[in-house]
Enzyme design. Structure first.
Site: not given
Lengths: 496, 496, 496, 496
Positions: D22, D48, D123-124, D268
C-alpha cells in the site's frame, strides 16, 4: 449513468406508483440449490427488478454473488452458477437505485460469527430499525451499510445465546414491523414471519427438501409442492443432520398477534397466479372488479383495463356488467433500462412510452377504464387524456381498491401523504375533475375485504393490514413516533 | 457473452418462433428529429429488440449512433441525443445477434457518394440480393458487411444518374423482394415500398413535417397524424427547399403489381393498436378468434390465451362462443437479457421462464387455449403439459391462423421447412397427439382472409401475401432458384 | 469517456510530441499464427498504443478481432486467440482516438473480392490518398472508413488483373508516399515497401515460415531469425503451395528511387534494441549523444536524460564528455488511461504526472539535460522549471537531433508548422530564453547523419528522409499541392 | 476476466517478485483535497497498482470512491473528483486481485461511530490481526471484509473513550506489527506509525495545510514542502479549529522501540527520488552498486542493469568499476492488463514480454548484470538465458542486496520460504549453476547497511528491519506463533 432514470423509476419519482421492496427464496439440501434459487427469484422478479443476490454454502465456504439488474441478466448462465456451489442457498431480489453503494446494500448480507457464518435476507421493513441501530452503534458496533438487515446481523452477533437458531430468535424478538426473513448457516435454513403476518412467506418442498419463498409462483416455476404458509410470528428452523436427513423445528417465540396480511399484496404486488394466505390472487382481483361493477355500475360500451395491473379486475367487471372486455390500451413491454423522456420540448409524451391507446376500441365509445389503484393520480390523468385524444365519447374510471390516504412503514415505498390524490382533494368530484374523467369511483373497503376474504371488514379486529386506506396501523411505529433527539448519523455517500 | 442466449433467442434456435427483421422511422425538417426518431423506434420495438441505429444530418455533417439493445436502453438520454444533432433523421431497429460484426451490420448504413452522403435503412428482404452482390463484386466493389442494404448503397453509388433521387430509383428498380426502405441525404427523405407491397410503410405528419414509419403506432406515440400508406411500388421524395418549405414528390417508377400485404403482419408482427393497410390489427385478430370459434367450436369452461400473442383472438373467441375469457396463463415480462435454462438437470422448466399456469383458472376445467400461430409446436407441447399439470380436465387448442408449410423470403426468419409442425406430421390427428392436446384446430385460410379483409381468398388473384400457408410466393425467388454455381464467397468472421 | 484524455493524448493536443501511426506484423504457414502475431504486435506496441487488430485465415474462413487498447489487454488470453484460428495472420497496432468510429478504422481492413477475400494493413501514409479517394468515389465506389487503407482495397478490387498478387501490385503502383504494407489472402502473405523506403519493414523466419514486421524487435520476442530488410519499392509474395511448401517471389514492380529511411525512426520511434536499415538504434542514439558532446560541450556536474527517449544519447554524451550519467529525472510509468490534470486551479503540475525531479542528483549541480528532440518546447519548458525548483545551479539542454521546421506527410503526426518551437523563435537564443535554460544546443544535421550512417549528409543525394529538419521532401505531395477544388466530402461522425 | 493474469501477477504467482501492499496520502483543510490526494496516490502508484480509494468530508457528509485499476484511470477527471467534495481527504492505493470482494476490501474503510464517522487507511500489516479479530468476533462484532483494517475500526468503535483521537490511540495500542496509518473524522486528520517504525510515513505541508504520505515523492508532485518523518510510535492529530486554524498535537502513546526502517524500502519499494528516513533512495541504491563493485569485482566489458530496479545500482557499479554502463536490456512498458503467455506451445517466451536483449550491447561481450534482489531466481534464469542467446561471451550477476531467506509479516508479500532461491540451494555455487551465470554474487548485509546508513550492521541493536536476510524479526509474531487452536473462520467468497 446516475442521471438516467428508467420509466419505472421516473414513475416512482413522480410518486405515482408503489414499490414492494423485496422477494426472498431459500432452499436447503438440494444439489441445484443456486440454480433453483435463481429460478425462484426470477419468478419473484415483479417484487423488485433492480438488483438480486444469492448466497450459497458448499460444506466448506460461503459464496455470494450480487448484481444490479434482472435475475435473468446474470444469474442463470453456467459461469455465474459455477461461482455458487453448494446445497444450501438463499436469495433476494429488490428494487433499488444504481451504483456501488446500492450493491453494498444488496441482500443477502453475511456476517462471520464466532459460531460460524450466517447470511440473512428479508422482505419488509422494521419499524424500530433506526432506534436499534443507534443503540448498537452507541455500544461500539460498526455499521457499513444503511440496510436494516445489518442491524439484525448485529443483534445476532451480540446475542449471548450459543446456537445460531437461538441467536436468530433473540434478534427477531427485538425487531418490530412487517417482514419475512430467511437466514442460512453452515447447516441450517431458517424462516421467520413477523408477528402480525403482514408480509407473506410460504413453505414448499422439492425432492423432499424444504423451500421458503415470498409467493407460491416461485414454487410453481421449479415444480415444487406448496406445503403451507409460514404463520405470523413463527420461526421455522430446518437443519441438515449428520445422517443427511433434514430436521424441521417450528417455533412461536413471540406471542403472535392475530394475522393481518397486507391487502396491497392482493391489490397490486403479488403475481396473479400466486396463492397468498390461501387465496388465489387473480380470483381476488376478479372479485374486486365484480364487486366494483356492483357498487359503481356505469352505462358504457367497453371495459378497458389499464394494463397489466387492472386486467383481472376488468375481466371481473366485464363479466359482472355484461359490457365487453377489450384491449383498449396496449402496453409496450420494451421500455428499456434508461428510458427517459427525451427533451423538454417533447416531455408531454409521458405515459405513451409505456401505454398507447388502441383507437379502434376507443373511438366513439363510452369507455370504462379499470385500474388497480390510484396513488397520486398523475398517470391516470395522462391516460384519460390519451383515451380522449383517441376519440372516446365518455371516460369513466373505476378503481379496484379504496382511496389511499396514509403512508406505509412495512416495506411499501409510498409518496409523502400530502402528495396522495385522496389528500389533495376535498371530495371525489374534485378528484374526478383533476383526472378529467366523466366519473370516478373507488371500491369500498368492505368491497375489497369481501373480494379477498369473503367477509366485510371487522372494525374491532380487522382481518387484514389496511392502514393506507384506513389509518389503522397494525403495529406501533417506534422510529417514526419515538425519541428522535439523538444526533443524526453521518452519512457515507458513494456516487460510484 | 457470446455463449449466452436470451429466452427469445433460445426460442429462435428451437425454431419455434418467427422474427420480423426490422422497423424503420424517418422524419424531415423537425428540430427534434433524433428524439422523435428514438420515440418512433421505441414504438416499433416489437419489430426487433436487439439493436437500433439512428443517422442525422445537421446541415454540415452526418451523425450516427448504433447500439445493441433496446432503444430505451440508449437513445433517449440527453447525452446520446446530443450526439445526433440536426433536423433530418432516419432510424432502424432490428433483431440480430450480439457482437461487433452485428454492430457493423446495424442499419442505417451510410455511404459517401460523389454527390454527397446518403444513409439508408430498410425492413424486409431482397430475393436477388446475393445475385446482385456477386455481380457488383465481380466488377470491383468492396462489400464490408453481409447486409443486403450495402448492395443497395453500391447500386446507388454506381448509378449513372446525377440526382440522388434518380440514383435511388435506379437502385430500387434492380432490387426484387419485399421491403420498405427509407433513405436520407443532405436535403431529402425518401421512402419506398416494394412493388407487391409485402412489407408495410405509412406516411404521417407532425408540425407540418413528413414522417415515414413501419406502423402507425410510431405516429401515435409522438402525436403525429397519419396521412396515408405508401403504396406498393411507390417512391416518395421529400426535400427541404431553399426557402425552408418541403416539397413532396411521389412516383411509381416500377410497374406495380397488385398489392399483397403480408398476412403475418396481421397474425403476429404488427402491434395490435396499429392500422396496417387501413385495418386495425386488434380488430383483425379478434375477428380471427371469432371466425375460429365459428369454424371449430368446442365445449369448454374457459377460454385461455397464450399471452400476449393469443389474447385478442381469445377475446374474440370468448365473445363468439360465450365461454368466459380468463387469464389462465401468466406471462413473466422480466425475462432478462441472458436467461438460459440453468443446468442440464433442470432443463425441463423450459417454457416456465416466460409462462406460468394460473392454477385457479385451470384446475378441474375444460380449457380452450388460443394461440396466434404454431411454428414447430415445441412450445405448444410444453404449454399443454403445464396446463395439464395445473389440473385441467381437457385441453383444446385453437390456432388463430392456418398451418405453416413454407419458408419466407421477405424478411421473416422461418425455420427450415422440414422442422415445421405441419410438415412433420401426416395429419392433424398426429399433430394433436404430438402436442398432447385433446383437440387441435387451425383457422382456415378463408377464415383468416375474412377476418382481415372481409372477403375470402381470391385464388386467381390473392389479396394478401400468404405463401407460408399456401406456397404461393408473390415474386420470383432469384437467389434461391437462380444459378448458384459461382464460387462461394469467403466469409469474414468476427466473434468479438 | 469521450471527455477524458490520457496524458499521452494531452501531450498530443499540446502538440508537443510526435506519433508514428502504426506497426505491422504478418506470418504465413505457422500453426500459432495469431499468437505469434499478438506477441509481435506487443513488441511493436511503442509504435501505437491505442488499438490493435488481427486477421487470420484457417483454410475456410477469415477471422478478425479489433480492440481499442494495448495488445496485452486483449489479444493474449486463450479465449481471444481461440477466435483467431488458422496459419496465416497479419496484425496491426496503431495510435488513434477512442470510440466506435476509431474501431471501424482499425486495421487490418478486409474485402471480399471476386477471387476471394483479402486483408491489408499498413504503416505510413499515402500522399495521394485523398486524390485517389475522390477518383474512385466519382466512379461509384463506397467508402465506409476514413482510412486510406480502404482506398488501396478499392484499387485492388477494381484492378483488371486476375491474380491477387497482380491486383495488389496494380494498386501499389498507384499509391504514392511512405508506407510498409502487408496483405494476406487465402494462401498468400504479401509485403511491400514504398519506392523510397521511408518506412521500415523487415523479413524474418521462424520454423521455416516467413515473417514480415516493422522492426526486428518483433522477431526477437518470438525467437525468429532476421533474414533481410524488404527493399524500397520491393513486393515480396509468399504463397503456400499445394504440397505445403512456401514459395517466395520478390519483385520490383516500380522503378525504385534511392532508399531514404526516415531519420525519425532512429531519433525517436524505433525501439532501441531494433536494427533498422542494418543499424542498431541504441548505438545510433548513443552516437548522437557522443556527437552532441563533441559539437556542443558544456561544463557540468551531471548528465541527466529526459527519460526514456533521451537515455541512450545521455549515456553517449556522458561517456564522451566524462561527466557522470545520473537519473536526475524519474519517470512514472503508471500514468493510466485517462489521466488529466485534475482541476484548473492545480493545472500547473503538468509534466510532473510523468516526470519528477530526483533532487539529490540535481540540487546545487550544473545539469546537462539530454532530450531526443524538441517539438513545441512546452514540455522542455516545464522540465527545466522542475529541475530549477529542485535546486539546480545551471540547466543546459542538449538535444540529440536538429531543430524541426517542417511537417511530415508519411505517417508521423506533427503539429502545425507554426506551432513548432523552431518556427516560433527568430534564433536559438530566443528559444533558450523561452525554455528557460542556461544554454540550448541541437545536434547538427551532419552530426545526426554521421551518428546514424557514419557519413555526413550528401546534399545532392541525401541518404535519409529528413524533410522535418531540412524541408527536402523525398516524394511529391499530391494531396497537399494538387487540385483541391473538388467539393469537400460529407463527413459521417459517430461519437459513440 | 478472472482467468486472466497480468504479467505482474504472473510473476507473483511464480513467486519471483515482492509486493508492498500500500501507499497512503491524507490532507486536512485544503479546498482541492480530493484532487491533491489523487495526485499524491498517483505518485505512490509504484506501491500498489491494482486498486485505489479516496474518502472526503465536506462539512456535512463523507464521500467515498473506490476503483480497481490505476489512479490515473479513474480519479483525475472532473466528474469523479466532483463526487469527492470537501477539504479533508485520505486515500489509499494497493495491489490486489480483481473482483467485487477486492473492491470491498479496498481502503479507506469507513465506520459510523456514535461520535460520528471515521475513515482509516493503512500501509503495512498487523502481526496480531487475526488474534484480535477472533477476540472481537467472540464478543459479538461483525466482520464484513477480510481486511485487518476493519479490526482497527472495531477497536475504535468499542473503545470506552469519548474523543475519536483517544479511541484511535486506544485501538493503536492494541495493534502489533509494522504499519503507517491515516484516519480522518469530521474535523481531524490523524497519522500514526508503528512503534518500531518499520513502514515509512512523512509529514508535509501545502499552503499551510498538513499532509501525510508514505513517501516524499507524493509531496513533490504537488509542490508540497517536506516537514519531517512521523516518528516510530508517534501519533499526530491535526484538527480544524472553530476559527479555521489547524491544531497539531503529536503524541507518543506507546513506549517506542528503537526505530528500524524496513531495508526493502531502500532496496526495492520506494521510488528512487523519495527521501526515506532522511536518505535519498537513489543515492542509497547507487551506493549498493558501488559497494557491490568493491566487494565482488569482475572483469567485464559492459555493466547492464536489469531494468528498472537494477538501474541505480548499475550506475554505481559502473562508476566504481570503470566498466561502461549500457542499456543491454530494453524494458517493454506496455505490458497491458491481461498479458498472459499465449499458448502452451510458445510459453517459453516468458520474460521477453517485459524484457528484451539489446544485442548490439551484448554480442561478444562479457556482461555484468546488476539486479536489485533475487527472490526465487526464476526470472534471473530466463534473463541469463536471453542474454546468452544474444551472444554474450560471459554473464556475471551481481545482486545489490543479500540473499533472502525469511518471509515478511509487515506488509511485504513474500513467497513461501522453501521457494526462495537461497533456501533451495546448499551454496552460492549451486545457485549460480541454477541461474546459469558464469558468476553470482550478492551484496553483504554490512555492505547494504553501509550503502543505506553509512555504518555496518550493529548486531546488538540493528539499525534497520532486515529479517528477510537475517531472520531477526523486529517484533513478536502473535498470529503466526500464538494459539491457533480456535476454530477456523468461515470464509465468504465472491468471485464476481
Amino acid at each position: 449513468m446516475t442521471h438516467l432514470r428508467s420509466a419505472e423509476i421516473q414513475d416512482e419519482i413522480d410518486g405515482d406508483t408503489l414499490h414492494e421492496e423485496c422477494g426472498v427464496f431459500g432452499i436447503l439440501g438440494h444439489p441445484d440449490a443456486a440454480a433453483l434459487t435463481a429460478l425462484g427469484l426470477h419468478a419473484l422478479q415483479h417484487r423488485g427488478q433492480e438488483a438480486a443476490g444469492i448466497v450459497t454454502f458448499d460444506g466448506k465456504q460461503f459464496y455470494t454473488e450480487k448484481r444490479m439488474g434482472l435475475v435473468g441478466d446474470h444469474y442463470t448462465d453456467p459461469a455465474t452458477l459455477a461461482k455458487l456451489p453448494g446445497t444450501i442457498s438463499i436469495g433476494h431480489t429488490r428494487y433499488s437505485t444504481t451504483g456501488e453503494v446500492a450493491l453494498r446494500n444488496v441482500q443477502p448480507l453475511f456476517a462471520e460469527l464466532e459460531v460460524g457464518g450466517i447470511a440473512i435476507a428479508h422482505n419488509g421493513n422494521f419499524t424500530n430499525g433506526l432506534t436499534l441501530r443507534r443503540q448498537i452503534i452507541a455500544t461500539g458496533a460498526i455499521c457499513q451499510s444503511t440496510s436494516d438487515t445489518e442491524v439484525v446481523l448485529h443483534l445476532i452477533a451480540r446475542s449471548r445465546h450459543t446456537s445460531t437458531a437461538d441467536r436468530f430468535i433473540d434478534a427477531i424478538r427485538q425487531m418490530e414491523g412487517g417482514y419475512s426473513m430467511l437466514a442460512m448457516t453452515r447447516t441450517k435454513l431458517i424462516a421467520a414471519r413477523d408477528p402480525t403476518g403482514i408480509r407473506p412467506l410460504v413453505m414448499g418442498e422439492l425432492d423432499g427438501k424444504p423451500i421458503f419463498c415470498s409467493e407460491t409462483c416461485a414454487l410453481d416455476i421449479i415444480g415444487a409442492k406448496y406445503i403451507r404458509d409460514v404463520e405470523n410470528g413463527e420461526v421455522i428452523i430446518c437443519e441438515i443432520q449428520p445422517d443427511g436427513s433434514i430436521s424441521i423445528d417450528a417455533r412461536k417465540p413471540v406471542n403472535p398477534q392475530p394475522e393481518r396480511l397486507c391487502l396491497f399484496e392482493y391489490v397490486y404486488f403479488a403475481r396473479p397466479d400466486s396463492v397468498v394466505g390461501g387465496r388465489n390472487v387473480y380470483v381476488a382481483r376478479k372479485n374486486m372488479g365484480i364487486n366494483l361493477a356492483k357498487e359503481s355500475p356505469v352505462e358504457a360500451d367497453v371495459v378497458v383495463p389499464v394494463p397489466d395491473g387492472g386486467t383481472p379486475a376488468a375481466i371481473g367487471f366485464a363479466q359482472a356488467s355484461g359490457i365487453p372486455f377489450e384491449l383498449g390500451i396496449i402496453r409496450n413491454h420494451y421500455v428499456g433500462r434508461t428510458f427517459i423522456e427525451p427533451t423538454q420540448s417533447i416531455r408531454a409524451f409521458g405515459v405513451k412510452l409505456k401505454h398507447s391507446a388502441n383507437r379502434a376500441m376507443i373511438e366513439g365509445k363510452r369507455v370504462v377504464l379499470i385500474d388497480d389503484s390510484i396513488v397520486r393520480g398523475t398517470t391516470s390523468l395522462k391516460i384519460v387524456q390519451m383515451i380522449r385524444e383517441a376519440g372516446a365519447r365518455e371516460v369513466h374510471i373505476r378503481v379496484a381498491s379504496p382511496m389511499i390516504y396514509h403512508p406505509d412503514f412495512y416495506g411499501i415505498d409510498t409518496p409523502d401523504a400530502d402528495k396522495l390524490l385522496a389528500n389533495q382533494h376535498a371530495d371525489l368530484a374534485s378528484m374526478c375533475r383533476f383526472i378529467g374523467a366523466d366519473s370516478l369511483e373507488f371500491l369500498s373497503i368492505d368491497g375489497l375485504y369481501r373480494a379477498v376474504g369473503g367477509e366485510k371488514r371487522n372494525p374491532a379486529r380487522p382481518q387484514f393490514t389496511d392502514h393506507y386506506f384506513t389509518g389503522d396501523y397494525p403495529t406501533r411505529l417506534l422510529d417514526k413516533n419515538g425519541d428522535n433527539t439523538s444526533p443524526k448519523l453521518s452519512m457515507l455517500a458513494s456516487k460510484g
